[in-house]
Design an enzyme around this catalytic site. Structure first.
Site, PDB file in Angstrom:
ATOM      1  N   HIS A  18      22.606  49.995  13.026  1.00  0.00           N
ATOM      2  CA  HIS A  18      21.566  49.714  13.927  1.00  0.00           C
ATOM      3  C   HIS A  18      20.163  50.145  13.521  1.00  0.00           C
ATOM      4  O   HIS A  18      19.438  49.485  13.686  1.00  0.00           O
ATOM      5  CB  HIS A  18      21.745  51.186  14.613  1.00  0.00           C
ATOM      6  CG  HIS A  18      23.063  50.698  15.608  1.00  0.00           C
ATOM      7  ND1 HIS A  18      23.968  51.834  15.754  1.00  0.00           N
ATOM      8  CD2 HIS A  18      23.632  49.813  16.482  1.00  0.00           C
ATOM      9  CE1 HIS A  18      24.996  51.620  16.491  1.00  0.00           C
ATOM     10  NE2 HIS A  18      24.938  50.366  16.942  1.00  0.00           N
ATOM     11  N   LYS A  42      32.075  53.838  29.367  1.00  0.00           N
ATOM     12  CA  LYS A  42      32.766  53.338  28.167  1.00  0.00           C
ATOM     13  C   LYS A  42      33.170  54.952  27.670  1.00  0.00           C
ATOM     14  O   LYS A  42      33.842  55.113  26.634  1.00  0.00           O
ATOM     15  CB  LYS A  42      31.619  53.136  27.079  1.00  0.00           C
ATOM     16  CG  LYS A  42      31.490  51.681  27.268  1.00  0.00           C
ATOM     17  CD  LYS A  42      30.631  50.937  26.088  1.00  0.00           C
ATOM     18  CE  LYS A  42      30.451  49.667  26.084  1.00  0.00           C
ATOM     19  NZ  LYS A  42      29.703  48.855  25.127  1.00  0.00           N
ATOM     20  N   ARG A  91      26.921  40.585  13.761  1.00  0.00           N
ATOM     21  CA  ARG A  91      27.596  41.064  12.556  1.00  0.00           C
ATOM     22  C   ARG A  91      28.445  39.703  11.735  1.00  0.00           C
ATOM     23  O   ARG A  91      28.525  39.267  10.916  1.00  0.00           O
ATOM     24  CB  ARG A  91      28.465  42.267  12.356  1.00  0.00           C
ATOM     25  CG  ARG A  91      27.628  43.478  12.583  1.00  0.00           C
ATOM     26  CD  ARG A  91      28.524  44.517  13.068  1.00  0.00           C
ATOM     27  NE  ARG A  91      28.637  44.381  14.694  1.00  0.00           N
ATOM     28  CZ  ARG A  91      29.175  45.136  15.360  1.00  0.00           C
ATOM     29  NH1 ARG A  91      29.325  46.493  15.161  1.00  0.00           N
ATOM     30  NH2 ARG A  91      29.276  44.887  16.753  1.00  0.00           N
ATOM     31  N   SER A 129      29.841  51.562  15.469  1.00  0.00           N
ATOM     32  CA  SER A 129      30.117  52.822  15.973  1.00  0.00           C
ATOM     33  C   SER A 129      31.472  53.544  16.089  1.00  0.00           C
ATOM     34  O   SER A 129      31.881  54.490  15.771  1.00  0.00           O
ATOM     35  CB  SER A 129      29.289  53.120  17.244  1.00  0.00           C
ATOM     36  OG  SER A 129      27.925  53.062  17.039  1.00  0.00           O
TER      37      SER A 129
HETATM   38  P1  ADP Z   1      27.049  47.692  22.810  1.00  0.00           P
HETATM   39  O1  ADP Z   1      27.708  48.919  23.346  1.00  0.00           O
HETATM   40  O2  ADP Z   1      25.817  47.298  23.553  1.00  0.00           O
HETATM   41  O3  ADP Z   1      27.666  46.851  21.968  1.00  0.00           O
HETATM   42  P2  ADP Z   1      26.509  49.000  20.238  1.00  0.00           P
HETATM   43  O4  ADP Z   1      25.568  50.315  19.858  1.00  0.00           O
HETATM   44  O5  ADP Z   1      27.690  48.940  19.541  1.00  0.00           O
HETATM   45  O6  ADP Z   1      26.173  48.753  21.831  1.00  0.00           O
HETATM   46  O7  ADP Z   1      25.555  48.019  19.552  1.00  0.00           O
HETATM   47  C1  ADP Z   1      24.325  47.624  20.050  1.00  0.00           C
HETATM   48  C2  ADP Z   1      23.908  46.460  19.213  1.00  0.00           C
HETATM   49  O8  ADP Z   1      23.738  46.690  17.649  1.00  0.00           O
HETATM   50  C3  ADP Z   1      24.791  45.208  19.712  1.00  0.00           C
HETATM   51  O9  ADP Z   1      24.123  44.036  19.626  1.00  0.00           O
HETATM   52  C4  ADP Z   1      25.586  45.193  18.283  1.00  0.00           C
HETATM   53  O10 ADP Z   1      25.936  43.889  17.787  1.00  0.00           O
HETATM   54  C5  ADP Z   1      24.543  45.545  17.097  1.00  0.00           C
HETATM   55  N1  ADP Z   1      25.134  46.291  15.839  1.00  0.00           N
HETATM   56  C6  ADP Z   1      25.943  47.324  15.948  1.00  0.00           C
HETATM   57  N2  ADP Z   1      26.534  47.661  14.873  1.00  0.00           N
HETATM   58  C7  ADP Z   1      25.794  46.753  13.928  1.00  0.00           C
HETATM   59  C8  ADP Z   1      25.643  46.619  12.733  1.00  0.00           C
HETATM   60  N3  ADP Z   1      26.520  47.362  11.594  1.00  0.00           N
HETATM   61  N4  ADP Z   1      24.905  45.748  12.068  1.00  0.00           N
HETATM   62  C9  ADP Z   1      24.055  45.054  12.908  1.00  0.00           C
HETATM   63  N5  ADP Z   1      23.945  45.145  13.966  1.00  0.00           N
HETATM   64  C10 ADP Z   1      24.921  45.979  14.709  1.00  0.00           C
END
Ligand code: ADP
Length: 162
Positions: A18, A42, A91, A129
């Site tokens: 992130h 969630k 990703r 995450s």
């Molecule tokens: P959500 O529940 O909205 O998917 P996340 O916190 O899991 O929330 O992810 C938020 C955003 O960050 C999403 O667009 C996800 O694809 C992106 N994201 C999560 N991990 C990574 C990573 N390792 N690299 C790039 N983008 C990421």
């Protein structure tokens, strides 16, 4: 043109993937709003206030990045903060279908807002995450994947909950 991008997510917890994305975005846009969704449905490991605090500390060095919380339609949150771009991370191909659907829905709800995707550095391409929570739960070392204060918070969380 002064462009604000909003980067929404659950951030449960924020990872270096992130942070990598936010850093890239902060070099492209005038202002980046990292928007932490309450996402009660969630049942996140970290509560809303904890996720906000962990995210704030993670991006504290980036002067044009702010962290906000939201519990509303994303397009409404974007409008509130004057954002005309929604930023999401891609990703792998597996992210695409869901993100494509969300981008389409957000476009019909807010036609003036564009969704833009960035890809992370290759060392973060496999990072999520949920994987971090799983590794930390079993006592694995997550220090290469999350900021130090997030690692400490994970250790505390699993020490308390077992
Ligand atoms: P959500 O529940 O909205 O998917 P996340 O916190 O899991 O929330 O992810 C938020 C955003 O960050 C999403 O667009 C996800 O694809 C992106 N994201 C999560 N991990 C990574 C990573 N390792 N690299 C790039 N983008 C990421």
């Amino acid at each position: 043109m002064n462009v604000t991008a909003i980067y929404p997510g659950t951030f449960d917890p924020i990872t270096l993937g992130h942070v990598d994305l936010v850093c890239r975005a902060s070099r492209i846009f005038d202002r980046v709003i990292l928007a932490v969704a309450e996402s009660k449905a969630k049942t996140p490991l970290f509560d809303f206030a904890e996720r906000l605090e962990l995210a704030r500390e993670a991006v504290a060095d980036l002067v044009n990045v702010e962290v906000v919380g939201f519990n509303s339609l994303l397009v409404d949150c974007a409008r509130t903060h004057g954002a005309t771009v929604i930023l999401r991370g891609l990703r792998a191909v597996s992210d695409f279908e869901f993100e494509f659907q969300m981008a389409g829905m957000n476009r019909s709800l807010g036609p003036e807002i564009e969704t833009i995707f960035l890809t992370p550095g290759e060392s973060y391409a496999f990072l999520s995450s949920s994987v971090i929570r799983e590794i930390a739960k079993f006592g694995g070392d997550v220090s290469a994947f999350v900021p130090g204060h997030v690692r400490a918070a994970l250790v505390r969380k699993f020490a308390v909950s077992g």
